[in-house]
Design a protein around this motif. Structure first.
Motif, short mmCIF file in Angstrom:
data_model
loop_
_atom_site.label_atom_id
_atom_site.label_comp_id
_atom_site.label_asym_id
_atom_site.label_seq_id
_atom_site.Cartn_x
_atom_site.Cartn_y
_atom_site.Cartn_z
N LEU A 98 -10.55 -10.84 13.99
CA LEU A 98 -10.84 -10.44 12.81
C LEU A 98 -12.36 -10.20 12.37
O LEU A 98 -12.79 -9.02 11.67
N GLN A 99 -12.99 -10.90 12.92
CA GLN A 99 -14.51 -10.88 12.56
C GLN A 99 -15.27 -9.81 13.19
O GLN A 99 -16.29 -9.42 12.94
N VAL A 100 -14.57 -9.05 14.13
CA VAL A 100 -15.31 -7.87 14.97
C VAL A 100 -14.98 -6.72 14.48
O VAL A 100 -15.27 -5.50 14.99
N VAL A 101 -13.96 -6.63 13.32
CA VAL A 101 -13.65 -5.25 12.81
C VAL A 101 -14.10 -5.28 11.40
O VAL A 101 -14.52 -6.30 10.52
N ASP A 102 -14.06 -4.11 10.85
CA ASP A 102 -14.55 -3.82 9.36
C ASP A 102 -13.79 -4.56 8.44
O ASP A 102 -12.37 -4.42 8.35
N ALA A 103 -14.46 -5.49 7.71
CA ALA A 103 -13.79 -6.12 6.54
C ALA A 103 -13.25 -5.23 5.54
O ALA A 103 -12.23 -6.22 4.94
N ASP A 104 -13.39 -4.26 5.30
CA ASP A 104 -12.65 -3.38 4.34
C ASP A 104 -11.55 -2.59 4.65
O ASP A 104 -11.06 -1.98 3.79
N LEU A 105 -11.33 -2.76 5.89
CA LEU A 105 -9.95 -2.08 6.56
C LEU A 105 -8.70 -2.77 5.95
O LEU A 105 -8.68 -3.95 5.89
N PRO A 106 -7.60 -1.99 5.70
CA PRO A 106 -6.29 -2.58 5.24
C PRO A 106 -5.77 -3.08 6.68
O PRO A 106 -6.30 -2.60 7.69
N VAL A 107 -4.77 -4.09 6.77
CA VAL A 107 -4.19 -4.89 7.70
C VAL A 107 -2.84 -4.85 7.52
O VAL A 107 -2.09 -4.56 6.63
N TYR A 108 -2.13 -4.38 8.72
CA TYR A 108 -0.78 -3.92 8.87
C TYR A 108 -0.27 -4.71 10.10
O TYR A 108 -1.04 -4.97 10.97
N PHE A 109 1.11 -5.27 10.10
CA PHE A 109 1.64 -5.66 11.33
C PHE A 109 2.37 -4.68 12.13
O PHE A 109 3.11 -3.89 11.31
N ALA A 110 2.10 -4.41 13.32
CA ALA A 110 2.96 -3.37 14.00
C ALA A 110 4.04 -4.22 14.65
O ALA A 110 3.95 -4.96 15.58
N ILE A 111 5.39 -4.09 14.04
CA ILE A 111 6.31 -4.97 14.55
C ILE A 111 7.39 -4.51 15.83
O ILE A 111 7.49 -5.37 16.72
N ASN A 112 7.89 -3.45 15.40
CA ASN A 112 8.98 -3.23 16.42
C ASN A 112 8.94 -1.73 17.12
O ASN A 112 8.93 -0.82 16.44
N PRO A 113 8.83 -1.56 18.25
CA PRO A 113 8.58 -0.34 19.08
C PRO A 113 10.14 0.60 18.94
O PRO A 113 9.78 1.73 18.84
N ASP A 114 11.15 -0.03 18.58
CA ASP A 114 12.35 0.73 18.41
C ASP A 114 12.48 1.25 16.96
O ASP A 114 12.95 2.22 16.79
N TRP A 115 11.63 0.93 16.25
CA TRP A 115 11.64 1.13 14.58
C TRP A 115 10.29 1.14 14.30
O TRP A 115 9.88 0.04 13.64
N PRO A 116 9.25 2.07 14.80
CA PRO A 116 7.69 1.80 14.41
C PRO A 116 7.37 1.98 13.05
O PRO A 116 6.84 2.86 12.83
#
Length: 70
Positions: free
Chosen positions: A11-29
């Motif tokens: 996470l230290q290499v990305v913009d600290a002000d961006l929202p964070v999401y979990f991408a969980i399941n390719p069958d239900w993206p």
């Protein structure tokens, strides 16, 4: 599985002000928004990130994750 140290490092290499999401399941993206963080102790100590709602995963992200279009 990754450790808290590894997650922080990534996470230290990305913009600290961006929202964070979990991408969980390719069958239900769906991208799940990150909610509360809970830390447990004892022999099975761990950190849990709670889910706080969801929204669709953009096609560009599905491609980068090698998920087929859903």
């Amino acid at each position: 599985m990754i450790t808290v140290r590894q997650l922080i490092h990534q996470l230290q290499v990305v913009d600290a002000d961006l929202p964070v999401y979990f991408a969980i399941n390719p069958d239900w993206p769906q991208a799940h928004r990150v909610g509360r963080l809970i830390e447990t102790s004892g022999p099975d100590a761990a950190v849990y990130l709670a889910e706080n709602g969801q929204e669709g995963v953009p096609a560009e992200v599905r491609t980068q994750l090698d998920w087929a279009d859903a």
